[in-house]
Motif scaffolding. Structure first.
Motif, PDB file in Angstrom:
ATOM      1  N   ASP A 147       0.810  -1.323  -0.050  1.00  0.00           N
ATOM      2  CA  ASP A 147       0.023  -0.107   0.007  1.00  0.00           C
ATOM      3  C   ASP A 147       0.846   1.257   0.130  1.00  0.00           C
ATOM      4  O   ASP A 147       1.794   1.213   0.466  1.00  0.00           O
ATOM      5  CB  ASP A 147      -0.958   0.053   1.265  1.00  0.00           C
ATOM      6  CG  ASP A 147      -2.171  -0.778   1.211  1.00  0.00           C
ATOM      7  OD1 ASP A 147      -2.868  -0.814   0.079  1.00  0.00           O
ATOM      8  OD2 ASP A 147      -2.423  -1.477   2.164  1.00  0.00           O
ATOM      9  N   GLU A 206      -0.233   4.384   1.493  1.00  0.00           N
ATOM     10  CA  GLU A 206      -1.253   5.089   2.013  1.00  0.00           C
ATOM     11  C   GLU A 206      -0.717   5.387   3.376  1.00  0.00           C
ATOM     12  O   GLU A 206       0.281   4.839   3.917  1.00  0.00           O
ATOM     13  CB  GLU A 206      -2.557   4.000   2.362  1.00  0.00           C
ATOM     14  CG  GLU A 206      -3.037   3.544   0.820  1.00  0.00           C
ATOM     15  CD  GLU A 206      -4.191   4.604   0.208  1.00  0.00           C
ATOM     16  OE1 GLU A 206      -4.502   5.495   1.144  1.00  0.00           O
ATOM     17  OE2 GLU A 206      -4.531   4.459  -0.737  1.00  0.00           O
ATOM     18  N   ARG A 222      -7.073   0.912   4.078  1.00  0.00           N
ATOM     19  CA  ARG A 222      -6.171   0.760   2.681  1.00  0.00           C
ATOM     20  C   ARG A 222      -6.560  -0.484   1.905  1.00  0.00           C
ATOM     21  O   ARG A 222      -6.559  -1.510   2.437  1.00  0.00           O
ATOM     22  CB  ARG A 222      -4.556   0.528   3.501  1.00  0.00           C
ATOM     23  CG  ARG A 222      -4.286   1.736   4.265  1.00  0.00           C
ATOM     24  CD  ARG A 222      -2.945   1.375   4.817  1.00  0.00           C
ATOM     25  NE  ARG A 222      -3.100   1.751   6.328  1.00  0.00           N
ATOM     26  CZ  ARG A 222      -2.536   0.786   7.338  1.00  0.00           C
ATOM     27  NH1 ARG A 222      -1.909  -0.232   6.642  1.00  0.00           N
ATOM     28  NH2 ARG A 222      -2.650   1.048   8.505  1.00  0.00           N
TER      29      ARG A 222
END
Length: 199
Positions: free
Chosen positions: A38, A40, A47
């Motif tokens: 991810d 994020e 996520r």
């Protein structure tokens, strides 16, 4: 069915890269299919990669490997909740930066590792959360200091051309259109309206 091992890597923004975490996973023998990533923030758990792991991939008996605990989250409460979820679902969490979590467990000794890991995780969860609070506080202090020095934060104001007042008066009185005004000023539409909004 044999248990599976998955690896989870996260960075906070698209500009950062995952290389350091991915290299640590490859050294453990991970293949690309087993690695979920991810880009994020760690402020919450919403996520796509991480949620896919939990909802569709991890099964009881599986192992999840992360490089460090703050890759899961920077919130102590979220870390505790996730650890409880792993425990409830029979998933073993291994944290590369916590060597005790990487050890194989001899029969009858699992409780010792669990106890040590829980203490480490509690301490590191507190540190991760404190780091997040400190970063926010520093950002706030930096903004306040800049304001105190009279620095303008955000987009810099654009200076008006010498003939601005004259042209704007003609535009507002209907003498010519906004497009004509922009041509006379030699300005793009976005710049023209930005200065109009600045007053």
């Amino acid at each position: 069915m044999p248990l599976k091992t998955f690896y989870y890597a996260r960075v906070s923004s698209r500009e950062q890269n995952l290389d350091r975490q991915l290299e640590a996973f490859r050294q453990l023998g991970a293949n690309e299919r087993e690695i979920i990533t991810d880009k994020e923030s760690g402020k919450d758990l919403n996520r796509p990669g991480y949620q896919a792991l939990k909802s569709a991939m991890l099964r009881p008996g599986d192992v999840l490997v992360v490089k460090s605990l703050d890759r899961l989250s920077r919130s102590k409460a979220d870390i505790k909740n996730e650890l409880q979820w792993f425990r409830d679902n029979g998933i073993r969490l291994r944290v590369i930066d916590l060597p005790t979590t990487m050890m194989e467990l001899p029969d009858g000794q699992a409780w010792v590792f669990d106890m040590v890991n829980n203490i480490l995780i509690e301490v590191l969860g507190t540190i991760a959360e404190q780091e997040r609070v400190t970063i926010r506080q520093r950002q706030r202090e930096g903004i306040n200091a800049a304001k105190a020095k009279g620095k303008h934060l955000g987009r810099p104001s654009i200076s008006k051309p010498d003939n601005w007042d004259e042209i704007i008066m003609g535009w507002k009185s209907g003498e010519f259109t906004a497009r004509d005004a922009m041509m006379k000023l030699g300005m793009k539409k976005s710049t023209f309206y930005q200065i109009v909004q600045q007053g």
